[in-house]
Design a protein around this motif. Structure first.
Motif, PDB file in Angstrom:
ATOM      1  N   GLN A  10       0.809  -1.217   0.000  1.00 31.19           N
ATOM      2  CA  GLN A  10       0.000   0.000   0.000  1.00 31.19           C
ATOM      3  C   GLN A  10       0.843   1.269   0.000  1.00 31.19           C
ATOM      4  O   GLN A  10       0.331   2.361  -0.249  1.00 31.19           O
ATOM      5  CB  GLN A  10      -0.900   0.016   1.253  1.00 31.19           C
ATOM      6  CG  GLN A  10      -1.826  -1.184   1.360  1.00 31.19           C
ATOM      7  CD  GLN A  10      -2.593  -1.178   2.672  1.00 31.19           C
ATOM      8  OE1 GLN A  10      -3.207  -0.177   3.027  1.00 31.19           O
ATOM      9  NE2 GLN A  10      -2.545  -2.297   3.387  1.00 31.19           N
ATOM     10  N   LEU A  11       2.140   1.114   0.294  1.00 32.22           N
ATOM     11  CA  LEU A  11       2.995   2.288   0.455  1.00 32.22           C
ATOM     12  C   LEU A  11       3.080   3.107  -0.822  1.00 32.22           C
ATOM     13  O   LEU A  11       2.834   4.315  -0.832  1.00 32.22           O
ATOM     14  CB  LEU A  11       4.391   1.840   0.910  1.00 32.22           C
ATOM     15  CG  LEU A  11       5.448   2.948   0.983  1.00 32.22           C
ATOM     16  CD1 LEU A  11       5.023   4.031   1.965  1.00 32.22           C
ATOM     17  CD2 LEU A  11       6.795   2.356   1.387  1.00 32.22           C
ATOM     18  N   ARG A  23      -2.191   8.833   2.923  1.00 29.46           N
ATOM     19  CA  ARG A  23      -0.824   8.676   3.416  1.00 29.46           C
ATOM     20  C   ARG A  23      -0.808   8.674   4.953  1.00 29.46           C
ATOM     21  O   ARG A  23      -0.106   7.878   5.573  1.00 29.46           O
ATOM     22  CB  ARG A  23       0.058   9.798   2.880  1.00 29.46           C
ATOM     23  CG  ARG A  23       1.519   9.640   3.237  1.00 29.46           C
ATOM     24  CD  ARG A  23       2.372  10.781   2.724  1.00 29.46           C
ATOM     25  NE  ARG A  23       2.359  10.873   1.283  1.00 29.46           N
ATOM     26  CZ  ARG A  23       3.114  11.712   0.580  1.00 29.46           C
ATOM     27  NH1 ARG A  23       3.913  12.563   1.198  1.00 29.46           N
ATOM     28  NH2 ARG A  23       3.054  11.732  -0.725  1.00 29.46           N
ATOM     29  N   ALA A  24      -1.575   9.564   5.577  1.00 29.13           N
ATOM     30  CA  ALA A  24      -1.632   9.630   7.031  1.00 29.13           C
ATOM     31  C   ALA A  24      -2.191   8.341   7.620  1.00 29.13           C
ATOM     32  O   ALA A  24      -1.730   7.871   8.673  1.00 29.13           O
ATOM     33  CB  ALA A  24      -2.482  10.824   7.463  1.00 29.13           C
ATOM     34  N   VAL A  30       1.436   1.827   9.930  1.00 31.15           N
ATOM     35  CA  VAL A  30       2.846   1.440  10.032  1.00 31.15           C
ATOM     36  C   VAL A  30       3.351   1.683  11.457  1.00 31.15           C
ATOM     37  O   VAL A  30       4.088   0.867  12.027  1.00 31.15           O
ATOM     38  CB  VAL A  30       3.701   2.222   9.014  1.00 31.15           C
ATOM     39  CG1 VAL A  30       5.198   2.043   9.306  1.00 31.15           C
ATOM     40  CG2 VAL A  30       3.387   1.762   7.596  1.00 31.15           C
ATOM     41  N   THR A  31       2.930   2.788  12.039  1.00 29.55           N
ATOM     42  CA  THR A  31       3.340   3.104  13.418  1.00 29.55           C
ATOM     43  C   THR A  31       2.774   2.083  14.384  1.00 29.55           C
ATOM     44  O   THR A  31       3.458   1.637  15.315  1.00 29.55           O
ATOM     45  CB  THR A  31       2.873   4.522  13.805  1.00 29.55           C
ATOM     46  OG1 THR A  31       3.321   5.454  12.826  1.00 29.55           O
ATOM     47  CG2 THR A  31       3.421   4.920  15.166  1.00 29.55           C
ATOM     48  N   ASP A  32       1.509   1.682  14.180  1.00 31.67           N
ATOM     49  CA  ASP A  32       0.909   0.637  15.015  1.00 31.67           C
ATOM     50  C   ASP A  32       1.752  -0.638  14.961  1.00 31.67           C
ATOM     51  O   ASP A  32       2.030  -1.261  15.996  1.00 31.67           O
ATOM     52  CB  ASP A  32      -0.511   0.309  14.544  1.00 31.67           C
ATOM     53  CG  ASP A  32      -1.517   1.402  14.865  1.00 31.67           C
ATOM     54  OD1 ASP A  32      -1.209   2.251  15.729  1.00 31.67           O
ATOM     55  OD2 ASP A  32      -2.597   1.422  14.238  1.00 31.67           O
ATOM     56  N   ASP A  50      12.553   2.979   8.869  1.00 35.25           N
ATOM     57  CA  ASP A  50      13.030   4.360   8.745  1.00 35.25           C
ATOM     58  C   ASP A  50      12.676   4.939   7.376  1.00 35.25           C
ATOM     59  O   ASP A  50      12.138   6.052   7.261  1.00 35.25           O
ATOM     60  CB  ASP A  50      14.547   4.376   8.950  1.00 35.25           C
ATOM     61  CG  ASP A  50      15.031   5.680   9.588  1.00 35.25           C
ATOM     62  OD1 ASP A  50      14.195   6.567   9.868  1.00 35.25           O
ATOM     63  OD2 ASP A  50      16.245   5.807   9.822  1.00 35.25           O
ATOM     64  N   GLU A  51      12.970   4.170   6.360  1.00 36.42           N
ATOM     65  CA  GLU A  51      12.694   4.646   4.995  1.00 36.42           C
ATOM     66  C   GLU A  51      11.195   4.832   4.766  1.00 36.42           C
ATOM     67  O   GLU A  51      10.753   5.846   4.221  1.00 36.42           O
ATOM     68  CB  GLU A  51      13.251   3.645   3.977  1.00 36.42           C
ATOM     69  CG  GLU A  51      13.004   4.084   2.534  1.00 36.42           C
ATOM     70  CD  GLU A  51      13.531   3.077   1.528  1.00 36.42           C
ATOM     71  OE1 GLU A  51      13.298   3.297   0.314  1.00 36.42           O
ATOM     72  OE2 GLU A  51      14.153   2.075   1.947  1.00 36.42           O
ATOM     73  N   VAL A  52      10.412   3.870   5.216  1.00 35.90           N
ATOM     74  CA  VAL A  52       8.962   3.932   5.021  1.00 35.90           C
ATOM     75  C   VAL A  52       8.369   5.123   5.772  1.00 35.90           C
ATOM     76  O   VAL A  52       7.577   5.911   5.224  1.00 35.90           O
ATOM     77  CB  VAL A  52       8.307   2.614   5.478  1.00 35.90           C
ATOM     78  CG1 VAL A  52       6.790   2.753   5.500  1.00 35.90           C
ATOM     79  CG2 VAL A  52       8.726   1.467   4.561  1.00 35.90           C
ATOM     80  N   MET A  53       8.745   5.270   7.026  1.00 33.67           N
ATOM     81  CA  MET A  53       8.165   6.330   7.856  1.00 33.67           C
ATOM     82  C   MET A  53       8.518   7.733   7.358  1.00 33.67           C
ATOM     83  O   MET A  53       7.656   8.617   7.314  1.00 33.67           O
ATOM     84  CB  MET A  53       8.627   6.161   9.317  1.00 33.67           C
ATOM     85  CG  MET A  53       7.971   4.991  10.042  1.00 33.67           C
ATOM     86  SD  MET A  53       8.643   4.783  11.721  1.00 33.67           S
ATOM     87  CE  MET A  53       7.467   3.633  12.414  1.00 33.67           C
TER      88      MET A  53
END
Length: 363
Positions: A10-11, A23-24, A30-32, A50-53
């Protein structure tokens, strides 16, 4: 990592579609996922997060960034690039929790942040559980009154010698800050004595200007108050008690001499130098302490000459007095000339005067 692989699919869609809300939403998921197993990831996995966030957080609305920063601030293994991005976010709602709480913010990041970001960012840094000397130096240099007071009131703050001196300078104009400085158990006692002396001088000058006819009474009252505060500071100082006992042992053994005082001064040991000089010159510790912190150098030169010290010892005392702001070579040359010109008889006469004033309670 099955869930993570699903989010990866989904990214690109979230980034490519241009929808910030989409995106949010993916950033939140992702944070979850990250927080569910925080502390157990390998370095390659952290690099991937790191890259994804960082890619997802770019451009999302303030509320989403703030929620993201608040959650990641508590993670013991939060990705470093992401943490840096959050710490340097112009919005304090985003940067604040990270700067004040995250263990992943490095000392270098904090110094850079304190040098370049807003006063709100500096205030957040000042509230960390531990703030190292290199960081507090910048906070004191750039921070406004709120930042300085917060830094001084934080028991986790650590200060360099120049930082303590800067605190004392600022405390002269801020009663609350003066109270914070007084309350800190780690402040060198010479800085406290300096604060008391300079405040006393300013108070005395103000009162004398307002009531010149009462100058003598004002001078005596202010001096007595300053002396009481100094006694309180000595009574509460373990270092002072230790210094007093060590010097007493040296004196009992007949080993308290110029060499020992010069050694104390050269190692910047304020307490032992003051106690030893007090014993050798037979003047109160209060007189010696004030001589070692006040701006004028004449009293230190008189004490050294009256004690029969060499210029090398007198210079060591003056350099201890100077602290981090070492005298210029030209200043030392001038002081050396004054020390050489001063006769021992004159110095001893002045020393007798110091004793008389001290015993009369007028120093």
């Amino acid at each position: 990592m099955v869930a993570y692989e699903g989010l990866l699919d989904q990214l690109e869609d979230a980034i490519g579609c241009g929808s910030l809300s989409r995106r949010a939403d993916v950033l939140r998921r992702v944070t979850d996922l990250f927080m569910s197993a925080s502390g157990s990831y390998s370095e390659p996995q952290l690099e991937l997060f790191d890259e994804v966030m960082t890619r997802l957080a770019e451009g999302v609305v303030l509320a989403a960034r703030a929620a993201f920063g608040s959650r990641l601030a508590a993670a013991v293994d939060a990705p470093l690039n992401t943490i840096r991005m959050l710490a340097f976010d112009p919005a304090i709602e985003v940067a604040g929790p990270v700067l004040s709480q995250s263990e992943r913010v490095t000392e270098e990041m904090l110094v850079e942040n304190a040098r370049t970001m807003s006063q709100d960012h500096l205030l957040a840094i000042s509230r960390r559980s531990e703030v190292d000397e290199s960081v507090t130096d910048v906070l004191l240099e750039r921070g406004n009154a709120s930042v300085v007071s917060s830094t001084a009131g934080n028991n986790g703050s650590r200060f360099s010698s120049s930082g303590f001196s800067a605190l004392v300078d600022k405390a002269l104009k801020d009663n609350w800050l003066a109270l914070c400085v007084w309350s800190r158990p780690d402040i060198p006692r010479q800085e406290l004595v300096s604060l008391f002396q300079r405040v006393s001088d300013e108070v005395r000058a103000t009162l004398e200007a307002a009531k010149p006819r009462q100058a003598d009474q004002i001078r005596a009252a202010v001096a007595a108050a300053s002396e009481r505060i100094q006694r309180m500071a000595r009574a509460g100082s373990g270092r002072y008690r230790e210094a007093r006992d060590d010097v007493a042992k040296l004196q009992a053994q007949g080993r308290l001499d110029e060499t020992s005082i010069r050694g104390f001064a050269r190692t910047k040991d304020f307490d032992r130098t003051a106690v030893a000089l007090s014993c050798i010159c037979d003047v109160s510790i209060g007189v010696v302490e004030r001589a070692l912190v006040q701006k004028r150098v004449e009293q230190v030169i008189v004490l050294a000459k009256a004690a029969g010290f060499s210029w090398e010892t007198a210079k060591a005392l003056l350099l201890l007095k100077a602290g981090n702001g070492d005298f210029a070579p030209a200043d030392l040359d001038q002081y050396c000339a004054s020390f050489t010109r001063l006769q021992a008889k004159t110095a001893n006469t002045a020393l007798q005067f110091y004793r008389l004033r001290d015993r009369a309670g007028r120093v």
